[in-house]
Write a protein that holds these residues in place. Structure first.
Motif, PDB file in Angstrom:
ATOM      1  N   TYR A 203       0.822  -1.215   0.000  1.00  0.00           N
ATOM      2  CA  TYR A 203       0.000   0.000   0.000  1.00  0.00           C
ATOM      3  C   TYR A 203       0.856   1.264   0.000  1.00  0.00           C
ATOM      4  O   TYR A 203       0.586   2.208  -0.738  1.00  0.00           O
ATOM      5  CB  TYR A 203      -0.923  -0.010   1.225  1.00  0.00           C
ATOM      6  N   THR A 204       1.898   1.287   0.812  1.00  0.00           N
ATOM      7  CA  THR A 204       2.692   2.513   0.940  1.00  0.00           C
ATOM      8  C   THR A 204       3.474   2.840  -0.336  1.00  0.00           C
ATOM      9  O   THR A 204       3.723   4.018  -0.611  1.00  0.00           O
ATOM     10  CB  THR A 204       3.669   2.426   2.126  1.00  0.00           C
ATOM     11  N   VAL A 205       3.863   1.830  -1.118  1.00  0.00           N
ATOM     12  CA  VAL A 205       4.561   2.159  -2.365  1.00  0.00           C
ATOM     13  C   VAL A 205       3.606   2.846  -3.339  1.00  0.00           C
ATOM     14  O   VAL A 205       4.023   3.726  -4.118  1.00  0.00           O
ATOM     15  CB  VAL A 205       5.199   0.915  -3.022  1.00  0.00           C
ATOM     16  N   ARG A 225      -8.090  12.489  -8.651  1.00  0.00           N
ATOM     17  CA  ARG A 225      -9.094  12.294  -9.689  1.00  0.00           C
ATOM     18  C   ARG A 225      -8.650  11.242 -10.703  1.00  0.00           C
ATOM     19  O   ARG A 225      -9.440  10.399 -11.144  1.00  0.00           O
ATOM     20  CB  ARG A 225      -9.358  13.629 -10.394  1.00  0.00           C
ATOM     21  N   ALA A 226      -7.367  11.260 -11.059  1.00  0.00           N
ATOM     22  CA  ALA A 226      -6.850  10.274 -12.014  1.00  0.00           C
ATOM     23  C   ALA A 226      -6.928   8.863 -11.447  1.00  0.00           C
ATOM     24  O   ALA A 226      -7.295   7.908 -12.155  1.00  0.00           O
ATOM     25  CB  ALA A 226      -5.404  10.619 -12.384  1.00  0.00           C
ATOM     26  N   VAL A 227      -6.589   8.696 -10.166  1.00  0.00           N
ATOM     27  CA  VAL A 227      -6.665   7.375  -9.527  1.00  0.00           C
ATOM     28  C   VAL A 227      -8.106   6.879  -9.519  1.00  0.00           C
ATOM     29  O   VAL A 227      -8.390   5.713  -9.821  1.00  0.00           O
ATOM     30  CB  VAL A 227      -6.094   7.429  -8.102  1.00  0.00           C
ATOM     31  N   GLY A 228      -9.029   7.769  -9.159  1.00  0.00           N
ATOM     32  CA  GLY A 228     -10.438   7.392  -9.132  1.00  0.00           C
ATOM     33  C   GLY A 228     -10.974   7.026 -10.505  1.00  0.00           C
ATOM     34  O   GLY A 228     -11.693   6.026 -10.667  1.00  0.00           O
ATOM     35  N   LYS A 229     -10.624   7.812 -11.529  1.00  0.00           N
ATOM     36  CA  LYS A 229     -11.083   7.513 -12.886  1.00  0.00           C
ATOM     37  C   LYS A 229     -10.497   6.203 -13.400  1.00  0.00           C
ATOM     38  O   LYS A 229     -11.183   5.416 -14.066  1.00  0.00           O
ATOM     39  CB  LYS A 229     -10.704   8.659 -13.826  1.00  0.00           C
ATOM     40  N   ALA A 246       6.433  -8.704 -11.040  1.00  0.00           N
ATOM     41  CA  ALA A 246       7.215  -7.497 -10.768  1.00  0.00           C
ATOM     42  C   ALA A 246       6.470  -6.231 -11.136  1.00  0.00           C
ATOM     43  O   ALA A 246       6.927  -5.127 -10.841  1.00  0.00           O
ATOM     44  CB  ALA A 246       8.534  -7.549 -11.538  1.00  0.00           C
ATOM     45  N   VAL A 247       5.314  -6.362 -11.789  1.00  0.00           N
ATOM     46  CA  VAL A 247       4.595  -5.205 -12.289  1.00  0.00           C
ATOM     47  C   VAL A 247       3.912  -4.454 -11.156  1.00  0.00           C
ATOM     48  O   VAL A 247       3.294  -5.053 -10.273  1.00  0.00           O
ATOM     49  CB  VAL A 247       3.555  -5.648 -13.339  1.00  0.00           C
ATOM     50  N   LEU A 248       4.007  -3.127 -11.196  1.00  0.00           N
ATOM     51  CA  LEU A 248       3.249  -2.252 -10.310  1.00  0.00           C
ATOM     52  C   LEU A 248       2.507  -1.256 -11.177  1.00  0.00           C
ATOM     53  O   LEU A 248       3.038  -0.796 -12.190  1.00  0.00           O
ATOM     54  CB  LEU A 248       4.166  -1.511  -9.335  1.00  0.00           C
ATOM     55  N   GLY A 249       1.274  -0.914 -10.779  1.00  0.00           N
ATOM     56  CA  GLY A 249       0.483   0.004 -11.584  1.00  0.00           C
ATOM     57  C   GLY A 249      -0.251   1.017 -10.745  1.00  0.00           C
ATOM     58  O   GLY A 249      -0.151   1.034  -9.518  1.00  0.00           O
ATOM     59  N   VAL A 250      -1.014   1.859 -11.403  1.00  0.00           N
ATOM     60  CA  VAL A 250      -1.708   2.932 -10.709  1.00  0.00           C
ATOM     61  C   VAL A 250      -2.736   2.388  -9.724  1.00  0.00           C
ATOM     62  O   VAL A 250      -3.087   3.041  -8.754  1.00  0.00           O
ATOM     63  CB  VAL A 250      -2.376   3.896 -11.723  1.00  0.00           C
ATOM     64  N   LEU A 251      -3.202   1.163  -9.962  1.00  0.00           N
ATOM     65  CA  LEU A 251      -4.153   0.539  -9.047  1.00  0.00           C
ATOM     66  C   LEU A 251      -3.520  -0.577  -8.234  1.00  0.00           C
ATOM     67  O   LEU A 251      -4.211  -1.355  -7.589  1.00  0.00           O
ATOM     68  CB  LEU A 251      -5.353  -0.007  -9.829  1.00  0.00           C
ATOM     69  N   HIS A 259      -0.791  -9.185  -2.510  1.00  0.00           N
ATOM     70  CA  HIS A 259      -0.215  -8.337  -3.533  1.00  0.00           C
ATOM     71  C   HIS A 259      -1.012  -7.059  -3.757  1.00  0.00           C
ATOM     72  O   HIS A 259      -0.557  -6.177  -4.462  1.00  0.00           O
ATOM     73  CB  HIS A 259      -0.118  -9.113  -4.859  1.00  0.00           C
ATOM     74  N   ARG A 260      -2.213  -6.962  -3.221  1.00  0.00           N
ATOM     75  CA  ARG A 260      -3.007  -5.775  -3.504  1.00  0.00           C
ATOM     76  C   ARG A 260      -2.474  -4.592  -2.723  1.00  0.00           C
ATOM     77  O   ARG A 260      -2.041  -4.693  -1.588  1.00  0.00           O
ATOM     78  CB  ARG A 260      -4.480  -6.020  -3.156  1.00  0.00           C
ATOM     79  N   ALA A 261      -2.558  -3.403  -3.326  1.00  0.00           N
ATOM     80  CA  ALA A 261      -1.996  -2.217  -2.709  1.00  0.00           C
ATOM     81  C   ALA A 261      -2.934  -1.602  -1.691  1.00  0.00           C
ATOM     82  O   ALA A 261      -2.560  -0.701  -0.972  1.00  0.00           O
ATOM     83  CB  ALA A 261      -1.651  -1.191  -3.779  1.00  0.00           C
ATOM     84  N   GLY A 262      -4.163  -2.068  -1.597  1.00  0.00           N
ATOM     85  CA  GLY A 262      -5.091  -1.498  -0.652  1.00  0.00           C
ATOM     86  C   GLY A 262      -6.207  -0.782  -1.379  1.00  0.00           C
ATOM     87  O   GLY A 262      -6.129  -0.500  -2.564  1.00  0.00           O
ATOM     88  N   PRO A 263      -7.284  -0.449  -0.660  1.00  0.00           N
ATOM     89  CA  PRO A 263      -8.434   0.183  -1.285  1.00  0.00           C
ATOM     90  C   PRO A 263      -8.081   1.531  -1.897  1.00  0.00           C
ATOM     91  O   PRO A 263      -7.385   2.350  -1.307  1.00  0.00           O
ATOM     92  CB  PRO A 263      -9.414   0.347  -0.116  1.00  0.00           C
ATOM     93  N   VAL A 264      -8.604   1.769  -3.083  1.00  0.00           N
ATOM     94  CA  VAL A 264      -8.395   3.049  -3.758  1.00  0.00           C
ATOM     95  C   VAL A 264      -8.950   4.216  -2.935  1.00  0.00           C
ATOM     96  O   VAL A 264      -8.327   5.276  -2.879  1.00  0.00           O
ATOM     97  CB  VAL A 264      -9.012   2.997  -5.169  1.00  0.00           C
TER      98      VAL A 264
END
Length: 320
Positions: A203-205, A225-229, A246-251, A259-264
């Protein structure tokens, strides 16, 4: 030694409990460094404590006493670790080692696959646009790393939102976020009690990349706004193809809960709040840093003291 050797096995519990509050309250870059470093240290020290227990059980065996040329009676009198405890510790240590090696192998393969895929992508620039109606955007580590964006994602965002999204992905590459996530997941593989810490690092990354994007764009609301869209665009379009771990993305990474980064919504809320500002060296969050240092230091001290006590017992048995 008998009580000291168990202390490093218990310290991952408070670390796991404190992981999410630290991820929410500290600056993302600081939380990432602190949590990843503590996770690795605590995992290593818990394995070291298990190793001491295993050795303490082995030295009580007659064959070990014969090979080591020490008094078995002296060892048994000075060593209170039972064979059952040593056997359980041996099983746990073997499981931790096997899980850690497996995770390390998977991560190395994922990084190699990502580097190979990045090298095979068309063009020579960092940005690669793929013709795909499924909205997707991610950073692909490599030499050099690439930012991959689908036409579906570009169509779902405005020009300013695209700028924020690209800044987020470039931040993942510039700050080597995959290394932090891999380190935390390796620690969690060796000690499952540290899984909440690994989830917090994932989540922190993302929060770190959000803040870097906000700095680059000069507008925190724009990044929110970009993250939400992007989240809305991908809500009904699951990824069609398998991408390297190894992939990381905006979501964040898609996949298992680890592996999930946490709730948007948490990230959007953090972007809409006031940013963390620290003025070194006087305005740093001393209490969390001191607590982390105390936990890791106490764990290391207990592991060393247990190993030292065992060494003294063997030295006494050898001299006798």
């Amino acid at each position: 030694m008998h009580l000291l050797v168990y202390v490093p096995l218990l310290f991952p519990v408070p670390a796991a409990l404190a992981a999410r509050p630290l991820a929410e309250r500290l600056a993302p870059w600081l939380a990432t460094w602190l949590l990843a470093a503590c996770a690795l240290a605590l995992a290593a020290l818990s394995c070291a404590a298990l190793g001491v227990l295993v050795v303490a059980g082995v030295v009580r065996l007659p064959l070990a006493a014969l090979v080591g040329d020490w008094s078995l009676a002296t060892v048994r009198a000075g060593d209170s670790v039972s064979k059952v405890e040593a056997a359980i510790a041996g099983v746990l240590l073997a499981a931790a080692a096997l899980s850690g090696v497996r995770m390390l192998w998977r991560r190395m393969r994922a990084l190699a696959a990502a580097a190979f895929e990045a090298a095979c992508l068309p063009g020579h620039g960092q940005l690669v646009v793929v013709n795909d109606t499924v909205p997707d955007a991610y950073a692909l580590p490599g030499l050099p790393g690439r930012v991959v964006v689908s036409t579906g994602m570009l169509d779902a965002l405005s020009d300013v939102d695209r700028e924020a999204m690209l800044a987020h992905e470039r931040a993942h590459l510039a700050c080597h976020h995959y290394a932090f996530v891999a380190a935390a997941h390796l620690a969690a593989a060796c000690n499952p009690l540290l899984r909440p810490v690994a989830a917090a690092v994932a989540y922190t990354v993302e929060r770190w990349a959000d803040e870097r994007a906000a700095t680059a764009c000069g507008d925190r609301r724009q990044v929110a706004r970009a993250v939400g869209k992007a989240a809305l665009a991908t809500a009904h379009h699951p990824a069609r193809r398998r991408v390297p771990e190894a992939v990381l993305g905006v979501l964040g990474r898609r996949g298992s809960a680890l592996h999930r980064a946490g709730p948007v919504p948490r990230r959007v809320a953090a972007l809409l709040a006031e940013p963390h500002t620290y003025s070194p060296p006087l305005n740093y969050p001393i209490l969390p840093l001191a607590a982390a240092a105390a936990v890791v230091g106490a764990s290391a001290l207990c592991a060393f003291a247990a190993a030292h006590d065992l060494h003294l017992v063997l030295k006494l048995a050898g001299s006798g």
